[in-house]
Scaffold this active site. Structure first.
Site, PDB file in Angstrom:
ATOM      1  N   ASP A 199       0.856  -1.184   0.000  1.00 20.00           N
ATOM      2  CA  ASP A 199       0.000   0.000   0.000  1.00 20.00           C
ATOM      3  C   ASP A 199       0.895   1.240   0.000  1.00 20.00           C
ATOM      4  OD1 ASP A 199      -1.805   2.039   0.525  1.00 20.00           O
ATOM      5  OD2 ASP A 199      -2.145   1.439   2.613  1.00 20.00           O
TER       6      ASP A 199
ATOM      7  N   ASN B  52      -0.460   4.521  -0.625  1.00 21.80           N
ATOM      8  CA  ASN B  52      -1.204   5.763  -0.361  1.00 21.80           C
ATOM      9  C   ASN B  52      -2.055   5.680   0.905  1.00 21.80           C
ATOM     10  OD1 ASN B  52      -3.091   3.997  -1.315  1.00 21.80           O
ATOM     11  ND2 ASN B  52      -4.057   5.416  -2.742  1.00 21.80           N
TER      12      ASN B  52
ATOM     13  N   ASP C  49      -4.316   3.623   2.228  1.00 18.67           N
ATOM     14  CA  ASP C  49      -5.749   3.309   2.279  1.00 18.67           C
ATOM     15  C   ASP C  49      -6.004   1.837   2.621  1.00 18.67           C
ATOM     16  OD1 ASP C  49      -4.969   2.076  -0.053  1.00 18.67           O
ATOM     17  OD2 ASP C  49      -6.471   3.037  -1.342  1.00 18.67           O
TER      18      ASP C  49
ATOM     19  N   ASP D 173      -1.285  -1.284  -4.275  1.00 19.86           N
ATOM     20  CA  ASP D 173      -1.540  -0.527  -5.505  1.00 19.86           C
ATOM     21  C   ASP D 173      -0.331  -0.596  -6.442  1.00 19.86           C
ATOM     22  OD1 ASP D 173       0.268   1.406  -4.275  1.00 19.86           O
ATOM     23  OD2 ASP D 173      -1.466   2.046  -3.091  1.00 19.86           O
TER      24      ASP D 173
ATOM     25  N   ASP E 112      -2.915 -10.227 -16.452  1.00 26.73           N
ATOM     26  CA  ASP E 112      -3.952 -11.247 -16.336  1.00 26.73           C
ATOM     27  C   ASP E 112      -5.046 -10.913 -17.345  1.00 26.73           C
ATOM     28  OD1 ASP E 112      -5.503 -13.371 -15.167  1.00 26.73           O
ATOM     29  OD2 ASP E 112      -4.446 -12.971 -13.286  1.00 26.73           O
TER      30      ASP E 112
ATOM     31  N   ASP F 245      -6.986 -16.319 -17.749  1.00 24.12           N
ATOM     32  CA  ASP F 245      -7.856 -16.913 -16.741  1.00 24.12           C
ATOM     33  C   ASP F 245      -8.819 -17.926 -17.364  1.00 24.12           C
ATOM     34  OD1 ASP F 245      -8.856 -16.725 -13.918  1.00 24.12           O
ATOM     35  OD2 ASP F 245     -10.683 -16.083 -14.930  1.00 24.12           O
TER      36      ASP F 245
ATOM     37  N   GLU G  86      -4.606 -20.659 -17.896  1.00 21.40           N
ATOM     38  CA  GLU G  86      -5.129 -21.415 -16.751  1.00 21.40           C
ATOM     39  C   GLU G  86      -6.165 -22.385 -17.299  1.00 21.40           C
ATOM     40  OE1 GLU G  86      -7.251 -20.648 -12.424  1.00 21.40           O
ATOM     41  OE2 GLU G  86      -7.910 -19.481 -14.162  1.00 21.40           O
TER      42      GLU G  86
ATOM     43  N   HIS H  22      -2.612 -17.186  -6.203  1.00 16.96           N
ATOM     44  CA  HIS H  22      -3.637 -16.460  -5.451  1.00 16.96           C
ATOM     45  C   HIS H  22      -4.869 -17.305  -5.142  1.00 16.96           C
ATOM     46  CE1 HIS H  22      -4.717 -16.393  -9.641  1.00 16.96           C
ATOM     47  NE2 HIS H  22      -5.950 -16.028  -9.330  1.00 16.96           N
ATOM     48  N   ASP H  23      -4.975 -18.487  -5.770  1.00 15.21           N
ATOM     49  CA  ASP H  23      -6.127 -19.365  -5.549  1.00 15.21           C
ATOM     50  C   ASP H  23      -5.801 -20.585  -4.691  1.00 15.21           C
ATOM     51  OD1 ASP H  23      -7.980 -17.888  -7.006  1.00 15.21           O
ATOM     52  OD2 ASP H  23      -7.544 -18.925  -8.895  1.00 15.21           O
TER      53      ASP H  23
END
Length: 553
Positions: free
Chosen positions: A21, A23, A25, A29, A98, A199, A250, A324-325
């Site tokens: 991160d 910024n 929040d 990013d 992606d 994907d 994928e 990520h899965d």
């Protein structure tokens, strides 16, 4: 076979929302990624694969795209992306995007038009069907629980969504859809990106007949459909072949024979695929990953060795443990206790990276990040798949109790991979400043498992991965050598050889916390030990999670 740069590359996967991160929040990013390029370069990676950064309502963490040529405000602006791409290229790093074109968001302009009326110009951009006896057209199931069909009240028809109901499937039979997608891909490639991870790309072709399965048996999910190769060859001819890029698809529900077509050296489709056979060995036949089962090393070896030998010389493998899965590999196939975490993380890394193919490192894998044992409530989770499964299996069908489901989630949830990157031992692990709540909580073990600690320790998992990446560039046998599995039935150790131009490499690994003695663990004649996770070599004895790699001189 012709040699390509992507065969010799190492890919580092960045999940931007959880990386850095910049910024304040609580959301990672593009500027955060840019600030960490030197770290990725230091590791020895060549390519960064970015999970989706396009404009999206974020129903499925960016895999529901509402505008392919715009950046999600959470991540920054197109100017931020251009800056990231320029800086990455200046450092010798490539960027792979992606590509999500099986479906869009239901907030995409195409779908918002499509649902207005049955004769709208965009109606045929998606898959619409009449009800059958007042019900959905067939029994296809969404990957995120429930039917894959959603009734649209306005027009009285159902639309297909293999994932969330906010992710309607595109109709690839429509030539206008395909042209729109190819134009968008060309737009990104002309910007200078270096390829695409695609994907669920083998789901894009659907059967024409959506009759219920009582009349016509249909798969519960339509992988490897009738026109998929035709579409990919068209995509290759019209777009991909015009650029020196890398593509990886994928592809759930594929076997090596399928991959020979998708990624064959002469089939003019993709460069490689992600297969999932090895990711299913701890799944239940009925409930899949939500009822984890004990797994056997012999089965894992058999699956991965089959992919090594059956693709050899004809197509290219992608090598991955994490993404990520998937849950964290050190918690899944290794041992994430403080005593054995680093040792087993190194062992698993070596077993993968010395096989034939392009290796993928998922953020945090290189420091041995683990599953999240510290999330005790379903409220701690953010992943739509996890939340829907909990609701369906615990609250609605009552197939699993709350404790059973939480144990399964601790083992299998996608959020295990999505907690913030652990940069240091400060508040929020250096992902976001103190006083800012990250979009998902940090794993509680960040005080000991973090980049700062890893970089300060010459024996860390990080430097082990760095060394593997250096060796790959030094020895062509690691990239191109033929693979042979030894002792396939052994449930404690994995040993294989690689051979190229008269040279032999041998890897042997102990997958247990017990010391074992194996003839296969002995040194090759006239060889040197080029990598190990112990300081000395005890010949035929393998200590807990020990891995050794020998190379003939």
């Amino acid at each position: 076979m012709d040699k390509h740069w992507w065969q010799e590359a190492v890919v580092y996967q960045v999940y931007p929302r959880s990386f850095q991160d910049s910024n304040d929040d609580g959301i990672g990013d593009l500027e955060g990624v840019r600030q960490r390029l030197d770290y990725i370069k230091k590791l020895g990676a060549d390519v960064i694969w970015l999970n989706p950064i396009y404009r999206s309502p974020n129903d499925d963490n960016g895999y529901d795209i509402s505008n392919y040529e715009s950046i999600m405000p959470d991540f920054g602006t197109m100017a931020d992306f251009d800056k990231l791409l320029k800086d990455a290229h200046a450092k010798g790093l490539k960027i792979v995007m992606d590509l999500v074109v099986n479906h869009t968001s239901d907030e995409h302009h195409w779908f918002m038009e499509s649902r207005k009326s049955r004769d709208n110009a965009y109606r045929d951009y998606y898959i619409w069907q009449d009800p059958v006896d007042g019900h959905a057209p067939n029994d296809w199931q969404s990957s995120f629980s429930g039917s894959a069909w959603q009734l649209d009240e306005t027009t009285g028809q159902y639309y297909l969504h293999l994932f969330s109901k906010k992710q309607p499937d595109l109709n690839w039979r429509n030539t206008k859809v395909r042209k729109s997608i190819y134009d968008m891909m060309t737009w990104w490639l002309d910007k200078g990106i270096d390829g695409f991870r695609m994907d669920v790309i083998n789901l894009i072709s659907k059967t024409k007949d959506f009759a219920p399965s009582a009349a016509h048996p249909v798969p519960r999910r339509p992988a490897n459909g009738p026109h998929v190769h035709e579409y990919l060859q068209e995509m290759n001819k019209q777009v991909l072949s015009k650029y020196d890029i890398m593509t990886v698809g994928e592809t759930p529900s594929v076997h090596p024979k399928d991959a020979l077509q998708y990624a064959g050296f002469n089939t003019h489709e993709l460069d490689m695929v992600f297969q999932f056979e090895h990711m299913g060995i701890d799944s239940d036949k009925e409930l899949g990953k939500w009822r984890p089962q004990p797994w056997q090393l012999s089965q894992l070896k058999t699956i991965m060795s089959k992919w090594q030998t059956e693709l050899n010389g004809q197509a290219w493998n992608s090598l991955y443990w994490n993404n990520h899965d998937q849950p964290r590999v050190v918690s899944r196939f290794g041992n994430d206790t403080p005593e054995f975490r680093e040792r087993s993380a190194k062992m698993l890394g070596a077993v993968l990276h010395f096989q034939q193919g392009t290796p993928y490192i998922y953020q945090g894998e290189e420091i041995g990040m683990t599953n999240v044992a510290s999330f005790n409530s379903i409220e701690d989770y953010r992943d739509i798949e996890t939340l829907n499964a909990y609701r369906e299996l615990v609250e609605e069908k009552k197939v699993l109790t709350h404790p059973e489901m939480m144990a399964a989630i601790h083992h299998s949830s996608r959020d295990n991979a999505r907690t913030p990157m652990q940069w240091d031992n400060s508040v929020n692990a250096g992902f976001a400043p103190e006083g800012v709540d990250p979009w998902i909580a940090v794993n509680a073990n960040f005080d000991t498992v973090n980049v700062k600690a890893a970089l300060a320790d010459p024996n860390s998992v990080f430097y082990f991965y760095q060394k593997m990446n250096e060796l790959r560039k030094q020895y062509p046998i690691i990239t191109y050598g033929d693979y042979t599995l030894l002792a396939p039935e052994d449930e404690q150790t994995w040993t294989y050889t690689r051979q190229l131009d008269g040279q032999t490499l041998k890897l042997t690994a102990n997958f247990t916390k017990e010391a074992v003695t194996r003839d296969e663990a002995a040194e090759l004649p006239d060889s040197q030990l080029i990598l190990s996770n112990y300081d000395d070599d005890q010949g035929k004895q393998l200590r807990a999670y020990e891995v050794k790699v020998y190379l003939t001189k």
